[in-house]
Scaffold this active site. Structure first.
Site, PDB file in Angstrom:
ATOM      1  N   GLU A 190      -3.358   2.983   5.569  1.00  0.00           N
ATOM      2  CA  GLU A 190      -3.288   3.995   4.511  1.00  0.00           C
ATOM      3  C   GLU A 190      -4.175   5.200   4.822  1.00  0.00           C
ATOM      4  O   GLU A 190      -3.780   6.347   4.578  1.00  0.00           O
ATOM      5  CB  GLU A 190      -3.676   3.377   3.161  1.00  0.00           C
ATOM      6  N   GLN A 204       3.026   9.889   1.136  1.00  0.00           N
ATOM      7  CA  GLN A 204       4.315   9.199   1.170  1.00  0.00           C
ATOM      8  C   GLN A 204       5.208   9.551  -0.015  1.00  0.00           C
ATOM      9  O   GLN A 204       6.393   9.222  -0.010  1.00  0.00           O
ATOM     10  CB  GLN A 204       4.106   7.686   1.242  1.00  0.00           C
ATOM     11  N   GLY A 211       0.840  -1.185   0.000  1.00  0.00           N
ATOM     12  CA  GLY A 211       0.000   0.000   0.000  1.00  0.00           C
ATOM     13  C   GLY A 211       0.876   1.236   0.000  1.00  0.00           C
ATOM     14  O   GLY A 211       2.025   1.205   0.447  1.00  0.00           O
ATOM     15  N   HIS A 265      -2.446   7.606   7.045  1.00  0.00           N
ATOM     16  CA  HIS A 265      -1.531   8.509   6.340  1.00  0.00           C
ATOM     17  C   HIS A 265      -2.257   9.759   5.840  1.00  0.00           C
ATOM     18  O   HIS A 265      -1.689  10.855   5.854  1.00  0.00           O
ATOM     19  CB  HIS A 265      -0.897   7.787   5.147  1.00  0.00           C
TER      20      HIS A 265
END
Length: 242
Positions: free
Chosen positions: A185, A84, A79, A188
């Site tokens: 995810e 990122q 993922g 994030h």
């Protein structure tokens, strides 16, 4: 992971998926396009903004998704979220191939973890509802390389958002390891890392993990009594109310 019935409802057809074959070769191995930012980068510390269906269908949106998929595959991740790669946008990709499962099976009980293959999936603007049951397993992160820790996550989730490849609304449920990937995810996208949720007593470098821990001891059984009590009282993070 989870039964892929719901997931398959929103996955694009093979011709659309074909767009992403060979992506890594599009970017040279040393290219900044494949760079994943590390803990401490500002993009990992702030909430991301929503994207529009029009952006997802634009050249810029499609190029960004291609870059994210290429970076995820180049770094052998399952993922990757837009922050990122330094972009604070509500967008992430995930994928778990059969080859990944074969590799994981060498050191982990993938049946216990509920790991199953997940075709390439792109989600935008996710809203997440969590189950009450919480499981403890080890996680790692491309933005926190070579380290791992036990992290409490909901056993199942419901996701509502946009299919990143079509721009159309989607709703689906997931459980076990797929649910864990999704929660990781989505974190994030709200400026959270697994470091914010982990049991600190279990944080370790991967070299030490295999020397001093049984990697299959990934449940609450490997926690101290005090750590377990602390985790049991830790509220789950719900982006909708944060």
């Amino acid at each position: 992971m989870f039964g892929l019935t719901h997931l398959l409802l929103f996955l694009t057809c093979a011709t659309m998926a074909g767009r992403f074959r060979g992506l890594v070769s599009k970017f040279s191995s040393g290219s900044d396009h494949l760079k994943v930012v590390k803990v401490g980068h500002p993009a990992l510390q702030h909430a991301s903004r929503n994207v529009t269906p029009a952006f997802l269908q634009s050249t810029a949106g499609k190029d960004l998704i291609e870059q994210m998929v290429a970076a995820m595959r180049a770094h052998s991740g399952c993922g990757l979220a837009a922050p990122q790669i330094g972009r604070n946008l509500q967008l992430f990709v995930m994928e778990l191939q059969d080859a990944d499962l074969e590799s994981e099976a060498r050191t982990r009980d993938i049946a216990q973890l509920g790991m199953k293959a997940v075709p390439l999936t792109v989600i935008a603007n996710p809203r997440m509802t969590l189950s009450k049951k919480v499981l403890l397993h080890r996680e790692g992160c491309l933005s926190v390389p070579d380290h791992t820790a036990l992290v409490p996550r909901a056993d199942a989730v419901k996701i509502e958002g946009l299919d990143g490849l079509t721009g159309k609304p989607i709703t689906f449920t997931a459980s076990k390891w797929t649910a864990r990937i999704l929660q990781h995810e989505v974190d994030h996208l709200h400026g959270k890392l697994y470091l914010d949720r982990m049991n600190r007593e279990t944080y370790t470098h991967q070299d030490e993990l295999f020397q001093h821990y049984d990697p299959n001891l990934i449940s609450a059984e490997c926690l101290t009594a005090s750590a377990l009590r602390r985790l049991q009282n830790l509220p789950a993070f719900d982006p909708a109310t944060s």
